[in-house]
Design a protein around this motif. Structure first.
Motif, mmCIF file in Angstrom:
data_model
loop_
_atom_site.group_PDB
_atom_site.id
_atom_site.type_symbol
_atom_site.label_atom_id
_atom_site.label_comp_id
_atom_site.label_asym_id
_atom_site.label_seq_id
_atom_site.Cartn_x
_atom_site.Cartn_y
_atom_site.Cartn_z
ATOM 1 N N GLU A 255 11.358 13.385 13.061
ATOM 2 C CA GLU A 255 10.657 14.658 12.828
ATOM 3 C C GLU A 255 9.647 14.527 11.690
ATOM 4 O O GLU A 255 8.573 15.135 11.739
ATOM 5 C CB GLU A 255 11.657 15.779 12.502
ATOM 6 N N GLU A 256 9.973 13.764 10.662
ATOM 7 C CA GLU A 256 9.091 13.602 9.501
ATOM 8 C C GLU A 256 7.947 12.627 9.765
ATOM 9 O O GLU A 256 6.861 12.769 9.192
ATOM 10 C CB GLU A 256 9.883 13.038 8.307
ATOM 11 N N LYS A 257 8.201 11.636 10.586
ATOM 12 C CA LYS A 257 7.293 10.496 10.683
ATOM 13 C C LYS A 257 5.860 10.827 11.107
ATOM 14 O O LYS A 257 4.919 10.300 10.496
ATOM 15 C CB LYS A 257 7.880 9.421 11.592
ATOM 16 N N PRO A 258 5.612 11.654 12.136
ATOM 17 C CA PRO A 258 4.210 11.833 12.571
ATOM 18 C C PRO A 258 3.275 12.272 11.438
ATOM 19 O O PRO A 258 2.185 11.703 11.282
ATOM 20 C CB PRO A 258 4.309 12.887 13.675
ATOM 21 N N GLU A 259 3.671 13.250 10.660
ATOM 22 C CA GLU A 259 2.811 13.719 9.564
ATOM 23 C C GLU A 259 2.632 12.644 8.503
ATOM 24 O O GLU A 259 1.534 12.428 7.988
ATOM 25 C CB GLU A 259 3.412 14.980 8.930
ATOM 26 N N LEU A 260 3.718 11.949 8.172
ATOM 27 C CA LEU A 260 3.649 10.919 7.136
ATOM 28 C C LEU A 260 2.837 9.720 7.614
ATOM 29 O O LEU A 260 2.090 9.115 6.842
ATOM 30 C CB LEU A 260 5.055 10.509 6.698
ATOM 31 N N MET B 253 -0.590 7.982 5.898
ATOM 32 C CA MET B 253 -0.734 6.564 5.598
ATOM 33 C C MET B 253 -1.893 5.936 6.366
ATOM 34 O O MET B 253 -2.606 5.082 5.827
ATOM 35 C CB MET B 253 0.576 5.829 5.875
ATOM 36 N N ALA B 254 -2.103 6.362 7.605
ATOM 37 C CA ALA B 254 -3.217 5.826 8.395
ATOM 38 C C ALA B 254 -4.563 6.290 7.837
ATOM 39 O O ALA B 254 -5.577 5.607 8.032
ATOM 40 C CB ALA B 254 -3.063 6.204 9.860
ATOM 41 N N GLU B 255 -4.599 7.414 7.140
ATOM 42 C CA GLU B 255 -5.840 7.845 6.470
ATOM 43 C C GLU B 255 -6.164 6.892 5.327
ATOM 44 O O GLU B 255 -7.328 6.603 5.066
ATOM 45 C CB GLU B 255 -5.706 9.273 5.944
ATOM 46 N N ILE B 256 -5.141 6.402 4.643
ATOM 47 C CA ILE B 256 -5.335 5.475 3.530
ATOM 48 C C ILE B 256 -5.694 4.084 4.047
ATOM 49 O O ILE B 256 -6.567 3.410 3.512
ATOM 50 C CB ILE B 256 -4.053 5.416 2.661
ATOM 51 N N PHE B 257 -4.996 3.655 5.112
ATOM 52 C CA PHE B 257 -5.183 2.307 5.664
ATOM 53 C C PHE B 257 -5.182 2.405 7.190
ATOM 54 O O PHE B 257 -4.139 2.259 7.825
ATOM 55 C CB PHE B 257 -4.061 1.384 5.155
ATOM 56 N N PRO B 258 -6.357 2.675 7.791
ATOM 57 C CA PRO B 258 -6.430 2.908 9.238
ATOM 58 C C PRO B 258 -5.908 1.754 10.097
ATOM 59 O O PRO B 258 -5.524 1.972 11.253
ATOM 60 C CB PRO B 258 -7.932 3.147 9.483
ATOM 61 N N ILE C 73 0.864 -1.178 0.000
ATOM 62 C CA ILE C 73 0.000 0.000 0.000
ATOM 63 C C ILE C 73 0.900 1.227 0.000
ATOM 64 O O ILE C 73 1.920 1.248 0.685
ATOM 65 C CB ILE C 73 -0.904 0.001 1.248
ATOM 66 N N TYR C 74 0.531 2.244 -0.768
ATOM 67 C CA TYR C 74 1.346 3.458 -0.773
ATOM 68 C C TYR C 74 0.496 4.708 -0.667
ATOM 69 O O TYR C 74 -0.702 4.713 -0.945
ATOM 70 C CB TYR C 74 2.237 3.526 -2.023
ATOM 71 N N GLY C 75 1.179 5.763 -0.262
ATOM 72 C CA GLY C 75 0.623 7.103 -0.274
ATOM 73 C C GLY C 75 1.628 8.007 -0.961
ATOM 74 O O GLY C 75 2.703 7.569 -1.356
ATOM 75 N N GLN C 76 1.275 9.272 -1.081
ATOM 76 C CA GLN C 76 2.185 10.231 -1.695
ATOM 77 C C GLN C 76 2.324 11.460 -0.823
ATOM 78 O O GLN C 76 1.384 11.852 -0.127
ATOM 79 C CB GLN C 76 1.710 10.620 -3.093
ATOM 80 N N ASP C 77 3.507 12.028 -0.879
ATOM 81 C CA ASP C 77 3.807 13.293 -0.213
ATOM 82 C C ASP C 77 4.548 14.111 -1.257
ATOM 83 O O ASP C 77 5.747 13.921 -1.455
ATOM 84 C CB ASP C 77 4.672 13.046 1.033
ATOM 85 N N GLY C 78 3.799 14.936 -1.982
ATOM 86 C CA GLY C 78 4.388 15.621 -3.132
ATOM 87 C C GLY C 78 4.740 14.578 -4.174
ATOM 88 O O GLY C 78 3.920 13.727 -4.512
#
Length: 146
Positions: free
Chosen positions: A111-116, A120-125, A59-64
């Motif tokens: 530092e990056e992980k919480p937002e990312l 991802m949890a929005e895509i796959f809770p 499963i993937y998401g995108q950040d930019g």
């Protein structure tokens, strides 16, 4: 990742994952890119001990323009093999739909992980429940084209 076009790629030994990969590859992602309602990509890593190319579907998401995947391994105590492989050799090959490209993969910083993770949890809770039961910090991996 240095790769020869005639080099064999071993697909996941897990039956349903191997079938998903086969369908994805055969249809250039027309079937399999969206799998059970979520977007998936194919990630090929070089085996850290064998040197063999190994491919899995994630499963993937995108950040930019970056791709994100989660090394959840279903919340088990161990990191998945693909994560251990890319930790040893961050050069990977990725297929998203019909687009196949080389990339570099790395773990998100603290530092990056919480937002990312939220993305991802929005895509796959279910990732949140995996983290709740895991005895390890589950990494978010950032994949950037090379």
């Amino acid at each position: 990742m240095a790769r020869h076009d005639d080099e064999e790629i071993l697909d996941s030994p897990t039956g349903w994952v191997a079938e998903h990969i086969r369908t994805y590859v055969e249809t250039d992602g027309r079937k399999g890119h969206i799998y059970q309602g979520v977007p998936t990509l194919l990630l090929s890593t070089r085996g850290r001990r064998s040197g063999t190319l190994r491919r899995t579907a994630l499963i993937y998401g995108q950040d930019g323009d970056r791709y994100l995947v989660v090394a959840s391994n279903g919340g088990s105590a161990d990191h998945p093999a693909w994560y251990l492989n890319l930790s040893a050799d961050p050069g990977v090959v990725v297929q998203v739909g019909a687009d196949t490209f080389t990339a570099r993969a790395r773990s998100a910083t603290p530092e990056e992980k919480p937002e990312l993770w939220r993305k991802m949890a929005e895509i796959f809770p279910t990732y949140d429940s995996y983290q709740a039961k895991a005895t390890r910090d589950i990494p978010v991996v950032i994949i950037e084209r090379t």
